[in-house]
Scaffold this active site. Structure first.
Site, short mmCIF file in Angstrom:
data_model
loop_
_atom_site.label_atom_id
_atom_site.label_comp_id
_atom_site.label_asym_id
_atom_site.label_seq_id
_atom_site.Cartn_x
_atom_site.Cartn_y
_atom_site.Cartn_z
NE ARG A 1 -8.29 -0.25 5.64
CZ ARG A 1 -9.06 0.53 6.37
NH1 ARG A 1 -9.12 1.82 6.12
NH2 ARG A 1 -9.81 0.04 7.33
CG HIS B 1 -5.65 7.90 3.39
ND1 HIS B 1 -5.73 7.72 4.75
CD2 HIS B 1 -6.59 7.07 2.85
CE1 HIS B 1 -6.65 6.82 5.04
NE2 HIS B 1 -7.20 6.41 3.90
CG ASP C 1 -8.04 4.58 7.17
OD1 ASP C 1 -8.89 5.17 6.48
OD2 ASP C 1 -7.10 3.91 6.67
CG HIS D 1 -10.46 9.53 5.16
ND1 HIS D 1 -10.30 9.59 3.80
CD2 HIS D 1 -10.32 8.21 5.48
CE1 HIS D 1 -10.07 8.39 3.31
NE2 HIS D 1 -10.08 7.53 4.32
#
Length: 306
Positions: free
Chosen positions: A297, A282, A134, A132
């Site tokens: 993150r 990723h 983000d 996917h």
């Protein structure tokens, strides 16, 4: 009586490219970069590099910031190891090299605005992941992400990235022509919505409507053409029938699975990854249960596609 198994359909064309692949780190004709402050060790010849020679806890001046921007633009995902003493404040400062943080509405936050904590422990077996990009379900998807490892298992828990510029480069001429100018719908509901009831989904839908993005985007800084579809969030191609859309989306999202386009990173505590969220997809590998993995993150605020 033995069960009758229907034969699988025979495809009249392969879903993936066979033969020689073009693996360019940057667009042809781009000048070679020079780094005075960073030590750079490639993980593959064209994609992913470990950076060293600097302590990110000592502050980031403009000269170092510019080298960081250039390294990310060139290598698409870069890594640091051994950044002992790296705090949330350092994390925010590092992400700020590229722009302000962009919170994810589905991730638990911390006491620091824009920082999300991703934790799995021995009581929560991880679900399988999926390739996917983000925040593609947002009108201005995240430009990049900065992920730091706080606690990691001794083995397992790696993350993989795929170079979607290389994926586009290696599409057939026929397929490139077919997708030129097409747009796709991106939506959070098929993935995040699976964990919600109808009331919760309606509340989120009020703030996060479906959005459309080009199937092929031009990177906002490099201008490189990049395939921009992903498995969980790209739901259909605008203007095609349901069957045509499903066939085309399936063919395009499979490109991220080609090993020649990928790099894999094994985490250690105090490691940091920075990736270009437009140029890459990723996949976080959930193979470490019942061990514990704790990460934080920051996603970097996006800009509209040109």
């Amino acid at each position: 009586m033995d069960a009758v198994v229907a034969p699988k359909p025979v495809l009249d064309k392969p879903l993936m490219h066979y033969g020689t692949r073009v693996l360019d780190r940057v667009s042809p004709g781009t000048p070679e970069s020079r780094y005075e402050l960073l030590d750079l060790t490639p993980l593959t010849p064209h994609f992913g590099a470990v950076l060293g020679g600097v302590d990110l806890t000592r502050g980031i001046g403009e000269a170092l910031a510019e080298e960081l921007r250039q390294a990310l633009l060139e290598w698409k995902v870069v890594f640091f190891r051994g950044q002992t003493g790296f705090t949330a404040e350092h994390h925010l400062a590092l992400a700020g090299v590229w722009g302000p943080p962009e919170p994810n509405p589905f991730f638990p936050g911390t006491e620091h605005a824009g920082v999300s904590r991703l934790a799995k422990d021995a009581t929560s077996q991880g679900n399988k992941n999926i390739w996917h990009s983000d925040h593609s379900f947002m009108a201005n998807p995240a430009l990049g992400s900065v992920l730091r490892a706080i606690e990691v298992p001794a083995a397992g828990g790696d993350t993989m990235w795929a170079d979607m510029g290389a994926a586009y480069d290696n599409l057939s001429a026929e397929l490139k022509e077919r997708i030129e100018g097409l747009t796709a719908v991106h939506d959070w509901e098929p993935s995040w919505g699976a964990l919600m009831n109808d009331v919760q989904k309606a509340a989120f839908r009020a703030n996060w409507p479906r959005v459309e993005h080009p199937v092929v985007v031009r990177h906002p800084r490099s201008g490189r053409r990049t395939l921009y579809v992903n498995e969980p969030f790209t739901t259909r191609i605008v203007g095609l029938s349901n069957a045509e859309s499903r066939e085309l989306v399936d063919e395009l999202v499979l490109q991220a699975r080609i090993p020649e386009y990928q790099v894999r990173f094994h985490w250690e505590a105090d490691s940091i990854a920075i990736w270009d969220n437009i140029a890459t997809q990723h996949y976080a590998i959930n193979d470490y249960y019942p061990r514990r993995r704790v990460m934080e993150r920051i996603a970097i605020e996006g800009v509209p596609f040109a």
